[in-house]
Write a protein that holds these residues in place. Sequence first.
Motif, short mmCIF file in Angstrom:
data_model
loop_
_atom_site.label_atom_id
_atom_site.label_comp_id
_atom_site.label_asym_id
_atom_site.label_seq_id
_atom_site.Cartn_x
_atom_site.Cartn_y
_atom_site.Cartn_z
N GLU A 92 0.83 -1.20 0.00
CA GLU A 92 0.00 0.00 0.00
C GLU A 92 0.87 1.26 0.00
OE1 GLU A 92 -3.25 2.35 -0.31
OE2 GLU A 92 -3.07 0.18 -0.60
N GLN A 93 1.99 1.21 0.70
CA GLN A 93 2.90 2.35 0.68
C GLN A 93 3.48 2.56 -0.72
OE1 GLN A 93 5.91 1.97 3.73
NE2 GLN A 93 4.71 3.20 5.14
N THR A 94 3.73 1.45 -1.42
CA THR A 94 4.23 1.55 -2.79
C THR A 94 3.21 2.24 -3.69
OG1 THR A 94 5.58 -0.44 -2.55
CG2 THR A 94 5.04 0.25 -4.79
N VAL A 95 1.94 1.83 -3.54
CA VAL A 95 0.87 2.46 -4.33
C VAL A 95 0.80 3.95 -4.01
CG1 VAL A 95 -1.62 2.57 -4.70
CG2 VAL A 95 -0.48 0.35 -4.55
N ARG A 96 0.85 4.30 -2.74
CA ARG A 96 0.74 5.71 -2.36
C ARG A 96 1.90 6.53 -2.89
NH1 ARG A 96 -1.12 5.08 4.01
NH2 ARG A 96 -3.22 4.26 3.58
N LEU A 97 3.10 5.95 -2.82
CA LEU A 97 4.27 6.68 -3.31
C LEU A 97 4.17 6.92 -4.81
CD1 LEU A 97 7.13 7.81 -3.30
CD2 LEU A 97 8.00 5.46 -3.31
N LEU A 98 3.94 5.89 -5.59
CA LEU A 98 3.88 6.05 -7.04
C LEU A 98 2.68 6.89 -7.46
CD1 LEU A 98 4.96 2.48 -8.15
CD2 LEU A 98 6.36 4.55 -8.06
N ALA A 99 1.61 6.84 -6.69
CA ALA A 99 0.43 7.65 -7.00
C ALA A 99 0.69 9.14 -6.84
CB ALA A 99 -0.75 7.23 -6.13
N GLU A 100 1.73 9.49 -6.08
CA GLU A 100 2.08 10.90 -5.93
C GLU A 100 2.50 11.52 -7.25
OE1 GLU A 100 1.66 13.02 -3.65
OE2 GLU A 100 1.10 11.74 -1.97
N THR A 101 2.88 10.70 -8.22
CA THR A 101 3.27 11.22 -9.53
C THR A 101 2.05 11.41 -10.44
OG1 THR A 101 3.57 9.04 -10.59
CG2 THR A 101 5.43 9.92 -9.31
N LEU A 102 0.88 11.00 -9.98
CA LEU A 102 -0.33 11.03 -10.81
C LEU A 102 -1.24 12.20 -10.42
CD1 LEU A 102 -1.15 7.21 -10.74
CD2 LEU A 102 -0.02 8.49 -12.58
N PRO A 103 -2.05 12.70 -11.36
CA PRO A 103 -2.95 13.83 -11.08
C PRO A 103 -4.22 13.39 -10.35
CG PRO A 103 -3.10 13.20 -13.39
CD PRO A 103 -2.01 12.36 -12.80
N LEU A 104 -4.09 13.12 -9.07
CA LEU A 104 -5.20 12.60 -8.27
C LEU A 104 -6.14 13.67 -7.75
CD1 LEU A 104 -3.30 9.90 -6.18
CD2 LEU A 104 -4.74 9.53 -8.19
N ASP A 105 -5.72 14.93 -7.77
CA ASP A 105 -6.57 16.01 -7.30
C ASP A 105 -6.28 17.25 -8.13
OD1 ASP A 105 -4.15 17.05 -6.28
OD2 ASP A 105 -4.48 16.09 -4.34
N ALA A 106 -6.98 18.35 -7.81
CA ALA A 106 -6.85 19.56 -8.63
C ALA A 106 -5.42 20.09 -8.63
CB ALA A 106 -7.82 20.63 -8.12
N GLU A 107 -4.76 20.08 -7.46
CA GLU A 107 -3.39 20.60 -7.38
C GLU A 107 -2.44 19.77 -8.24
OE1 GLU A 107 0.17 21.40 -4.09
OE2 GLU A 107 -1.78 20.61 -3.45
N ARG A 108 -2.51 18.46 -8.10
CA ARG A 108 -1.62 17.60 -8.86
C ARG A 108 -1.98 17.57 -10.35
NH1 ARG A 108 -1.34 12.61 -4.61
NH2 ARG A 108 -3.34 13.53 -4.02
N ARG A 109 -3.26 17.77 -10.65
CA ARG A 109 -3.65 17.83 -12.07
C ARG A 109 -3.05 19.07 -12.73
NH1 ARG A 109 -8.78 18.09 -11.46
NH2 ARG A 109 -8.92 15.86 -11.03
N GLU A 110 -3.07 20.18 -12.00
CA GLU A 110 -2.45 21.40 -12.55
C GLU A 110 -0.95 21.24 -12.69
OE1 GLU A 110 -1.71 25.67 -10.61
OE2 GLU A 110 -3.78 25.44 -11.35
N GLU A 111 -0.30 20.65 -11.69
CA GLU A 111 1.14 20.40 -11.79
C GLU A 111 1.47 19.50 -12.97
OE1 GLU A 111 2.47 20.71 -7.07
OE2 GLU A 111 2.27 18.77 -8.04
N SER A 112 0.67 18.45 -13.15
CA SER A 112 0.93 17.52 -14.25
C SER A 112 0.74 18.20 -15.59
CB SER A 112 -0.01 16.31 -14.14
OG SER A 112 0.26 15.56 -12.97
N ALA A 113 -0.31 19.02 -15.71
CA ALA A 113 -0.55 19.73 -16.96
C ALA A 113 0.60 20.69 -17.26
CB ALA A 113 -1.87 20.50 -16.89
N LEU A 114 1.09 21.37 -16.24
CA LEU A 114 2.22 22.28 -16.42
C LEU A 114 3.46 21.51 -16.83
CD1 LEU A 114 1.72 24.65 -13.36
CD2 LEU A 114 1.70 25.35 -15.75
N TRP A 115 3.68 20.37 -16.16
CA TRP A 115 4.88 19.60 -16.49
C TRP A 115 4.82 19.10 -17.93
CZ3 TRP A 115 9.49 19.67 -15.12
CH2 TRP A 115 10.38 18.68 -15.53
N LEU A 116 3.67 18.63 -18.37
CA LEU A 116 3.53 18.19 -19.76
C LEU A 116 3.78 19.35 -20.72
CD1 LEU A 116 0.39 15.87 -19.46
CD2 LEU A 116 2.74 15.16 -19.94
#
Length: 206
Positions: A92-116
Motif C-alpha cells: 500500500e505504501q508503494t501504491v501511495r508513493l507512485l500515485a504521488e506522480t499522478l494527477p489525483l486532485d486539482a493541485e496535482r492535475r495542474e502540476e501535471s498539466a504544467l509539467w507536460l
Amino acid sequence: MPKIVDPVERRQAVADAVLRVAAREGLEHASLRNVADEAGLAIGSVRHYFAGSSELMLFAMQELARRIDARIHTRARDLLDPDPAPGTDRREQTVRLLAETLPLDAERREESALWLSFVTAARTRPELRPRAAELQAGLDALVRRVLAESERCGALLPGLDLDLETRRLSALLDGLTLQAVQHPHLVGPDDLRAVLRRHLDTLATA
C-alpha cells in the motif's frame, strides 16, 4: 527608507507568476510582459532578475520540479525506511508513493498539466531539454529503487528484469498522467489507483 527587496523571494514570486499564467492561458502566453503583469511588477524589474525568457522559463520549470520532488520524497522516506514500523503495509505504501506522480486532485492535475507543457516545449527549446531529461531520469530511478526494494523484501516474482520493469512502470505512469490531464472526465483518481494497483499485482508474489 527604500524597501529592501530579497532577490530570492522576488525570483520565486516571478516563477510563481509564470506558473499561474501557464496554468490559466498556456505556456506560450507566459511572456515577460504577461508575467510581469501577473506578478504586479514592471517588466524592467523582471529583466533585472532574469536575462530573458529562456532563463525565466528554466527557473519556473525548476521550481515546478522542486514542488513535485518535495512531495514525492516525503512519501519515499516512509517506503524506503530500512527499519519500518511493525505491521507496515509495504504494498500500500508503494501504491501511495507512485500515485504521488499522478494527477489525483486539482493541485496535482495542474502540476501535471504544467509539467507536460514544459516537456512538450523542451522538444523545440534546447535550454529546457536537460532539465526535462533529468526529471525523467529521476522518476526512472525512483521506480527502479521501489522495485528493487520490493525484490529485496521478497515481494516480487522471481526472475524479473528490473530494467525492463522499470521502463514499463515508468511508461504506465506517464500514460496515466497524460490521459488524466487530457480526459479527467474519463480517467478519474479511482481509475488511476486501480490501474496502478493492477499493474503492481502482476509483478508481486502471492
